[in-house]
Design a protein around this motif. Structure first.
Motif, PDB file in Angstrom:
ATOM      1  N   ASN A 288      25.418   6.144  60.622  1.00  0.00           N
ATOM      2  CA  ASN A 288      25.853   5.201  59.591  1.00  0.00           C
ATOM      3  C   ASN A 288      25.581   5.754  58.181  1.00  0.00           C
ATOM      4  OD1 ASN A 288      26.913   2.547  58.894  1.00  0.00           O
ATOM      5  ND2 ASN A 288      24.843   2.105  58.168  1.00  0.00           N
TER       6      ASN A 288
ATOM      7  N   ASN B  71      28.542   6.302  55.512  1.00  0.00           N
ATOM      8  CA  ASN B  71      28.583   5.512  54.277  1.00  0.00           C
ATOM      9  C   ASN B  71      28.687   6.418  53.057  1.00  0.00           C
ATOM     10  OD1 ASN B  71      28.472   3.032  55.526  1.00  0.00           O
ATOM     11  ND2 ASN B  71      26.231   2.938  55.526  1.00  0.00           N
TER      12      ASN B  71
ATOM     13  N   ARG C 161      32.665   3.311  60.814  1.00  0.00           N
ATOM     14  CA  ARG C 161      31.679   2.351  60.317  1.00  0.00           C
ATOM     15  C   ARG C 161      31.676   1.074  61.162  1.00  0.00           C
ATOM     16  NH1 ARG C 161      32.856   0.131  55.888  1.00  0.00           N
ATOM     17  NH2 ARG C 161      30.735  -0.436  55.233  1.00  0.00           N
TER      18      ARG C 161
END
Length: 798
Positions: A550, A554, A619
């Motif tokens: 993650n 991001n 995501r």
């Protein structure tokens, strides 16, 4: 066991005497049938022979009696003919032909004295006036009399009885003959007068009475109309002047039939019943008068010669009966020996079954069947007595063909409570009423069983567990003699041993089965613990991997926004530059053409957009994996079920082939207070199982339908989530146990994820909801291969 069998066989040989009252086996019945057919054939032949001989003798007796009656009737006929000849002779004498009473009178008076049958003579003029030897000239006229008319017509005529007009109303029989003139050349056409002789009816009766030849017989005479002229009952006698009813109209039809034959002038003899008495009636017509005469003979008088034949037939029948009795006694002894042998064999078979350890049901049923067949019972039953409810549960039964079954729990309809066992011991008459069927399904069998005194026996069977059973034997004959009860007690002792051994064997088997089940449960528990541990580790690894993925995703996703903006700026500057300098220097123009600046300007934004979509999907997947993997908080939190379902579908996208269509029918749902991670695991398990069920069948229109809605029940409002597929169906027997802990079936081998029992526990126990399964689905119920399944989850709204 060997000593027990020896003792029972010894007792059996002592308790089966020759007076054993049971019915016998097929061989005895066949022998009795053959004997019965032989007796019947011999009896029929004897009866036919007896009847034939008797018929011949009776015919001979009838023929002799008729000949006797004819002979005596001919004597009467000759007597009447003699009287007619005498009258005709007198009519032809000169004194009578003179028709002068002064001449004929003295002559006729002398003839009355000579001819004693006549009461008097009369000489009748053609006009009907006459003179009599009794009074001289009569003051009356007889021209209306039938005998006068017949004589004037030229006949010698015997009249039916009439009332004398000169002898003070006496009943007489006139006999008249024509009187012809003295002309000898040729008889005139008409008589000159009538010669008449009178005979009293008593004289006729006297002559007819001579026809009777034995005591009890009587004779009677009828005229041509069936009116009695001479009859034992004088009230029935009639004459011309005093009419009497004809016997043709008699209320006694047998007498009327005989009279009809006599009126028809027939001759014969017949056996009939007159005045409630069997009689033979011989009858024949008289030639000299229009009369018929009959003789009535009692049947005993005529058939007394059959006495010797009857004595001979009775003696033969007695000897025949003695032979039959001897044959029956021999057959009975043979049958009793067969019963003794068969009973010993049944005890031996029962002992062998006990040694072999056969199932109790089989031992009891075969023993009950053998007992019923051996003693030819209507019903043989074994049942358990329940002292708490004072009832008997009939569990094994033998019924004669045609009788309804009586299995079930029965109690006494009358009598004090708790007294059933004592009444059975005394073999009282008891009416048992069924309280329930053995399987509690409301059997439609007969609900009553009547145990009648002297027609049944109930022998107690006490087992080692102190459970009391009863062996019942019922028959439609007199039953329960000491010998028969002894036989039942012998069999009951053997059954007690068989039941005790079977109970011990059953206890051992139950304990072994329980150990096997515990061992299997431990193995399944171990597998589930290992699987749970694996899932826990996998969840922790997935959560860590998701966290690690993650962060860079991001970072990339955030930088792509700036890169996209920078590219737009650069492309915008290039566009302005080309507008200001439409003719670049050759070197720049060559580079623009080499790298195809126009294509790069169009394709670069699309590439950046694809990168953004890809990173956004990564995501979402990481977020969904993180939501499922992370443990739930101690307290519930509000979550959107649609998002949870969509996250699971996102994770399972790699298993959803292009041929599997997912149909979503979402309603507007409020956020629900729940444990989101556990609900996600439930949805993942059900959807994964649905994919496995669809892939197990080769179908083209593979569909998974997800529906959500709000439903209301009496307990409140619920959010309903339905997940259905059109794959393989779940059998009904599996549906009943599909949510049971540790339940496993071969048809569930393709299911993955959490067990359905765990899913059921999450929905029902943790969330207070409901979880059901329906298979096949209504829309797929006619499918020959699939049928599908539908799992319905209902969660309460707080």
């Amino acid at each position: 066991m060997r000593s027990f069998a020896k003792v029972k066989w010894w007792k059996l040989t002592q308790l089966l005497p020759a007076r054993f009252k049971g019915e016998y086996d097929l061989r005895y019945k066949i022998a009795l049938l053959i004997l019965g057919v032989t007796i019947l054939a011999a009896s029929i032949a004897g009866c036919i022979s007896y009847q034939s001989v008797r018929r011949l003798i009776i015919k001979n007796l009838e023929r002799n009696a008729l000949l006797e009656v004819k002979e005596r009737g001919n004597k009467i006929d000759r007597w009447i003919g003699t009287i007619k000849n005498e009258i005709e002779t007198l009519a032809n004498t000169p004194p009578v032909r003179s028709m002068n009473w002064s001449v004929a009178g003295p002559y006729l008076k002398s003839e009355v004295i000579r001819l004693s049958d006549f009461k008097h003579f009369a000489l009748i003029e053609p006009d009907g006036s006459y003179f009599t030897t009794k009074f001289g000239r009569a003051l009356i006229n007889v021209s209306d009399r039938q005998h006068f008319k017949k004589a004037m017509a030229g006949q010698v005529y015997v009249s039916d009885p009439t009332i004398s007009r000169t002898l003070k109303q006496q009943s007489i029989v006139p006999i008249s003959a024509p009187v012809w003139s003295n002309a000898l050349e040729k008889r005139p056409k008409k008589p000159i007068g009538v010669m008449n002789g009178v005979i009293s009816i008593d004289r006729i009766a006297e002559v007819v009475g001579k026809l009777e030849y034995e005591a009890g017989t009587y004779a009677f005479v009828l005229n041509s109309q069936g009116v009695p002229i001479v009859y034992p009952d004088a009230r029935l006698m009639g004459n011309i002047d005093k009419a009497a009813p004809s016997l043709l109209e008699s209320a006694d039809t047998n007498l009327a039939n005989v009279v009809r034959e006599m009126v028809y002038q027939k001759t014969g003899i017949v056996l009939t019943q007159i005045n409630d008495a069997r009689v033979y009636v011989a009858y024949l017509p008289l030639e000299q008068a229009e009369w018929s005469i009959a003789l009535v003979i009692p049947s005993d008088n005529l058939e007394k010669e059959l006495f010797a034949l009857n004595i001979l037939a009775a003696a033969t029948a007695g000897l025949f009966a003695a032979a039959i009795l001897a044959a029956i006694v021999a057959l009975k002894l043979f049958a009793e020996n067969c019963i003794r042998t068969r009973t010993e064999a049944m005890i031996h078979r029962l002992t062998s079954r006990i040694r072999a350890g056969l199932p109790l049901d089989r031992i009891l049923q075969t023993t009950i069947d053998g007992l019923g067949t051996l003693l030819k019972l209507d019903r043989a039953i074994f049942g358990w007595y329940d002292p708490r409810h004072d009832t008997v549960e009939f569990c094994w039964e033998y019924c004669r063909q045609g009788l309804p079954g009586r299995l079930g729990i029965f109690g006494a309809q009358t009598g004090p409570s708790g007294d059933l066992a004592a009444r059975l011991h005394r073999c009282e008459t008891i009416l048992l009423k069924k309280t329930s069927a053995p399987d509690a399904t409301g059997s439609q069998e007969a609900t009553h069983l009547e145990l009648t005194d002297n027609h049944y026996a109930a022998v107690p069977v006490l087992t080692q567990t102190n459970r009391l059973g009863y062996l019942f034997a019922c028959a439609n004959r007199r039953f329960a003699s000491p010998d028969e009860v002894e036989v039942l007690e012998t069999i009951a002792d053997s059954l007690a041993i068989a039941i005790s051994q079977s109970q011990l064997h059953g206890q051992i088997q139950q304990e072994l089965k329980l150990l096997e089940e515990v061992l299997a449960q431990l193995r399944r528990t171990e597998e589930h613990l290992v699987q749970s541990e694996k899932m826990t580790i996998v969840g922790q690894l997935a959560a860590g991997i998701a966290q690690e993925i993650n962060n860079p995703i991001n970072f990339i996703y955030g930088r792509l926004i700036h890169v996209n903006d920078y590219i737009k700026y650069l492309l915008n500057i290039i566009r302005l530059y080309r507008e200001q300098y439409p003719q670049p220097v050759p070197r720049i123009a060559q580079q623009i053409e080499t790298f195809d600046l126009d294509f790069i300007s169009e394709d670069l934004p699309q590439i950046l957009n694809s990168l953004k979509i890809g990173t956004d999907r990564i995501r979402q997947i990481v977020l969904a994996l993180r939501n499922i993997s992370l443990p739930d908080e101690d307290n519930k939190e509000r979550a959107n079920l649609h998002e949870s379902i969509d996250n699971i579908l996102l994770l399972l996208a790699h298993r959803l082939d292009q041929k599997i269509l997912v149909v979503k029918e979402y309603s507007n749902l409020p956020p629900i207070l729940c444990y989101p991670g556990q609900l996600s695991q439930v949805f993942a398990n059900i959807l994964s199982n649905a994919i496995d069920a669809i892939n197990s069948l080769d179908k083209f229109n593979q569909t998974i339908t997800i529906k959500t809605d709000i439903v209301e029940h009496s307990t409140g409002r619920f959010i309903a989530v339905s997940i259905a597929h059109n794959g393989s169906r779940i059998p009904p027997e599996i549906q009943q146990r599909i949510f049971d802990p540790f339940y496993h079936n071969k048809s569930l081998k393709n299911f993955t994820g959490l067990g359905l029992s765990v899913c059921y526990k999450i929905i029902v126990e943790l969330h207070g909801g409901r979880m059901t399964v329906q298979s096949p689905v209504q829309s797929e119920s006619q499918s020959p291969t699939g049928g599908g399944a539908e799992f319905i989850i209902e969660l309460p709204i707080f």
